[in-house]
Design an enzyme around this catalytic site. Structure first.
Site, PDB file in Angstrom:
ATOM      1  CD  GLU A 157      -2.883  -1.197   2.335  1.00 32.08           C
ATOM      2  OE1 GLU A 157      -3.927  -0.522   2.343  1.00 32.08           O
ATOM      3  OE2 GLU A 157      -2.530  -1.927   3.281  1.00 32.08           O
ATOM      4  CD  GLU A 190      -2.346  -5.322   7.443  1.00 32.90           C
ATOM      5  OE1 GLU A 190      -3.351  -4.657   7.130  1.00 32.90           O
ATOM      6  OE2 GLU A 190      -1.626  -5.900   6.589  1.00 32.90           O
TER       7      GLU A 190
END
Length: 875
Positions: free
Chosen positions: A369, A661
């Protein structure tokens, strides 16, 4: 940066013209870097020579064949339509008598490269361009060489360059550029000189270097290089082989069970049913056969620990390949260490994740991202200020946040706001979410807390107020459907409940499905109250009494509404999750007379969950501090030392070198999931610095410091240090049997309030001090019973798949066909009300039912999915 010759970047470039290539625009991801060249004769003696440059794209400058400076990926990422950074370099030593050549190499960068999770190109324009001025001072005056119509351009060795996809260099093209005349770039953006600024942040540079810890050749011929550390940057490769050898370097974080590089966990699906977008991260070099050639792709960056090398027949020597971390050159200010190596390693990998995600902006991850997510940085800003001097870095990012703020006060999901699809598959905006947009108030306040500079609050006050005003209007302007159904006539306090619009919510709570249609009020209203109070506090600091009073009244009204709607008289919450208790206690929403009861309920939830955290993205960083502040430091340590999922130490046991994450980033079977380099969960380092080492500001900027370590019998010592604007503060404690010694060192001009474990307070000035006191005993409180096993047993259910289906074939019937059929639509609306009307559902209309339900497992409760399958099977 050398002292500037003019008062502003616009003046330094006043006589220079933006230039570009006349070539047609290639397809995104396949675009080359363009070289721009100007030769000039110089016969005098240079007393100084200053080069001023900026670009639409990423640039490098070369003067007489030498690379200028050590900055990387300049001019950096900002919201280019409103702010564009300009760099200056002292090149006096590079000017020669006779013919000189100035070359600027410009690639897509963030300006028009593929950006964000969906690889969207052309965020700011479709053409790269550059502007530069070289000012050479001599005894006779100033000679200026500026970009203008006399320059030439062409494609050199870099035949493809994209920050996410990677870089391809054909070294056979070196010295063979086909030069042509440039084109003038004359548009509204290049004409706007008001946006040109010198950067307030340190530059991006190559920082740490890593040599291989292992190189393995697979049966396929591929060589896999392990650098032993997850990082962000690129590799430098020598020994490129004979002419025409094509070498591909693929970068990733994890290996599969065969020892090969895997990228599957990093690929992203734009929408259900569509193929995943590959993460990219592949560099290619074509050799010209020169033994001295080096490949170092400076027009891209990658998140990686491993590099797969294909196309090189010779065995790769360790000295031939080096990984370089590329990041903002932040000054390191904080340290932590303790008697437990696991905590030291946890701190180290949190720092490594932060460093990997500080390449010019605070990114969520360095690969799939790479966005400047607002939520991530508001969570981590306090932790970052314990590690590095982030004053300029964060100030630069806040400028982009303000630049991209909507006219109605909405704060964007990411900043700078680039890589956003103009016609997205998901027909909603993710901007304006509580907890994400609140970066507009939280980050400025954390900077003031850390550095004591009120000017940051003055600069950001308009943004802070516009955001809070937007959220307050949203709260007053609508009601959630569930609230309308249960209470047709709105209660007076509801005008201060924020329960409409898009919200990420707590996000990623363990075992809690994300429901975008659910009532967001308990989270969103809490953030509105918190941001209103911070905005009031900021106004007070900068002397705006009227605004301070206005926002303080709003904060009180919103807090009262939260209490009326969600807080019971006994201190329990109507939505009793760990996250909601943490937020209520951290934000001061729970009155003092009820905090003990609420904290007890939080501990009950934790211990009934087997002493496992149940907080999500927004509140995990606040969990341990809240427990310690409310008398449960022992429970905070229990969570810190928890060895099962979800927990920090699981990452270490499974080989993490950066923070993940997901709590199961590498699962028990060794399979990778999602990003393995996300710094947000690393916000636990705030607890290590503030509560274990015990250093926190008693006043903004540390003219007075609070030294209050929270001890635990599992540690025999801990220490920390922090370089503040006044000097270095140090704290250390040592436990020896039943005694503990606390040592403190403070610089001149700083007063320290030292809290001993026996309750004594000591205020000391500059110098070193020490005290010995009785070590505290662990609380004799009886823990709550662990109910996890019982809950798991209750959750056990028969097979999700009914024995037989009727007219619906779940592997063939699409969601769209299901929803268009009145009978099946009625079932869907009854079992999972509201889901069929979700704007995200349109993405999956062409996807078969079984595939949709598999994807919905994180958003719809498992019992609802089972019931939906059962009822649909009977049609």
């Amino acid at each position: 940066m050398p002292t500037v010759q003019q008062t502003s970047p616009a003046e330094a470039l006043a006589d220079a013209t933006w230039i570009t290539t006349p070539d047609a625009v290639p397809a995104p991801g396949q675009r080359p870097a363009y070289e721009f060249r100007r030769t000039f004769d110089f016969t005098d003696t240079a007393t100084s020579a200053i080069l001023t440059v900026t670009a639409h794209g990423v640039y490098e400058a070369f003067l007489n064949g030498e690379r200028v400076g050590d900055f990387e990926l300049t001019p950096g990422l900002t919201s280019y339509r409103k702010t564009l950074q300009v760099q200056q370099y002292d090149v006096t030593a590079s000017i020669v008598a006779g013919r000189n050549e100035l070359v600027l190499v410009v690639s897509d960068g963030w300006f028009r490269g593929r950006v964000g999770a969906h690889r969207v190109p052309d965020s700011f324009g479709t053409r790269t361009a550059v502007v530069a001025a070289l000012a050479i001072e001599t005894a006779e005056g100033t000679i200026r060489v500026v970009t203008d119509s006399t320059w030439e351009t062409g494609v050199g060795a870099i035949v493809q360059a994209d920050l996410m996809d990677g870089q391809t260099s054909d070294l056979r093209r070196l010295g063979r550029t086909d030069w042509q005349r440039i084109a003038i770039s004359d548009d509204a953006l290049t004409q706007d000189t008001d946006r040109l600024v010198w950067s307030v942040a340190p530059p991006v540079r190559k920082a740490e270097s890593f040599t291989p810890v292992a190189i393995t050749r697979l049966a396929s011929g591929r060589q896999v290089v392990d650098f032993g550390q997850n990082l962000n940057g690129w590799v430098r490769l020598t020994g490129l082989g004979p002419a025409d050898t094509t070498i591909q370097l693929t970068h990733g974080e994890a290996l599969d069970h065969d020892g090969d590089l895997t990228l599957e966990h990093l690929d992203i699906a734009v929408a259900p049913g569509l193929p995943k977008l590959p993460v990219g991260q592949r560099d290619t070099v074509i050799s010209r056969g020169a033994p001295s050639d080096v490949f170092e792709p400076r027009h891209t960056s990658h998140g990686f620990r491993y590099v797969a090398v294909d196309g090189l027949e010779e065995d790769l020597a360790a000295e031939a390949i080096t990984a370089h971390q590329v990041r903002t050159d932040l000054h390191h200010t904080g340290t932590f260490s303790s008697s437990d190596p696991r905590l030291n390693e946890l701190h180290r990998i949190a720092v490594a994740s932060w460093r990997s995600n500080s390449l010019d902006i605070p990114t969520d991850c360095p690969h799939r991202e790479r966005w400047g997510y607002t939520g991530d940085f508001q969570i981590f800003a306090r932790s970052a200020a314990y590690l590095d001097d982030i004053s300029g870095f964060a100030r630069k990012w806040l400028t982009s946040l303000a630049d991209d703020q909507h006219g109605d006060g909405t704060i964007t999901n990411v900043a700078p706001d680039c890589g956003i699809e103009p016609d997205p598959v998901i027909p909603i905006s993710f901007d304006g979410s509580a907890g994400w947009g609140d970066a507009a108030t939280i980050v400025p306040w954390e900077l003031y807390r850390a550095y004591g500079d009120p000017s940051i609050l003055a600069e950001t006050a308009p943004m802070m107020r516009a955001w809070v005003d937007y959220a307050a209007r949203a709260a007053a302007g609508g009601r959630h459907p569930s609230r309308e159904a249960s209470r047709p006539e709105p209660a007076p306090h509801e005008r201060f409940l924020w329960d409409t619009g898009w919200h990420w919510g707590e996000w990623l709570e363990p075992d809690v499905p994300f429901n975008p249609q659910g009532d967001p009020a308990i989270v969103a209203t809490a953030y509105l109250a918190h941001s209103a109070q911070l905005t009031a506090d900021a106004a007070r600091v900068i002397g705006d009494v009227a605004e301070a009073e206005r926002y303080a009244r709003l904060a009180q009204d919103v807090a009262d509404a939260w209490r009326t709607e969600f807080l019971n008289a006994d201190g329990t919450l109507t939505v009793p999750t760990q996250a909601n208790y943490v937020r209520g206690l951290a934000f001061g929403l729970i009155p003092a007379e009820l905090t003990a009861a609420a904290a007890d309920q939080l501990v009950r939830l934790i211990e009934e969950n087997g002493t496992h955290l149940g907080t999500g993205f927004l509140s995990t960083g606040m969990l341990l501090p809240v427990l310690a502040d409310n008398g449960y430091a022992d429970v905070a340590y229990d969570l810190l030392f928890q060895g099962d999922e979800p927990g920090w130490l699981v990452m270490l046991e499974r080989g993490a070198t950066t923070v993940w994450e997901s709590w199961s980033g590498i699962d028990a079977g060794g399979n990778p999931h999602e990003s393995l380099n996300h710094y947000s969960k690393g916000a636990v380092v705030t607890f290590l610095h503030e509560y274990v080492a015990g250093i926190r500001p008693a006043e903004p900027g540390y003219p007075k410091v609070d030294i209050r370590p929270h001890l635990d019998e599992r540690l025999t010592w801990a220490e920390g240090s922090l370089e503040t604007p006044h000097g270095v503060i140090r704290s250390r404690w040592d436990r020896d049997g039943g005694k503990v010694t606390i040592r403190v060192s403070v610089p001149e001009g700083v007063a320290a309030i030292v809290h001993l474990p026996n309750g004594e307070l000591h205020e000391v000035g500059a110098g070193e001090s020490a005290w010995t006191a009785t070590a505290p005993a662990r609380s004799a409180r009886t823990p709550y019973a662990d109910l996890r096993a019982a809950r798991v047993s209750e959750a056990q259910a028969p097979s999700d798949e009914p024995l037989s289906w009727g007219r619906i074939d779940p592997d063939v019937t699409t969601l769209g066909e299901l929803l268009d059929d009145p009978a099946s639509r009625e079932v869907v609306d009854r079992v999972v009300p509201g889901v069929a009307d979700s704007p995200m559902i349109c993405m999956a209309r062409a996807v078969p039912l079984n595939a949709v339900l598999e994807m919905a497992a994180g958003s719809i409760a498992s019992e609802e999915i089972r019931e939906l399958r059962a009822q649909l099977s009977r049609l």
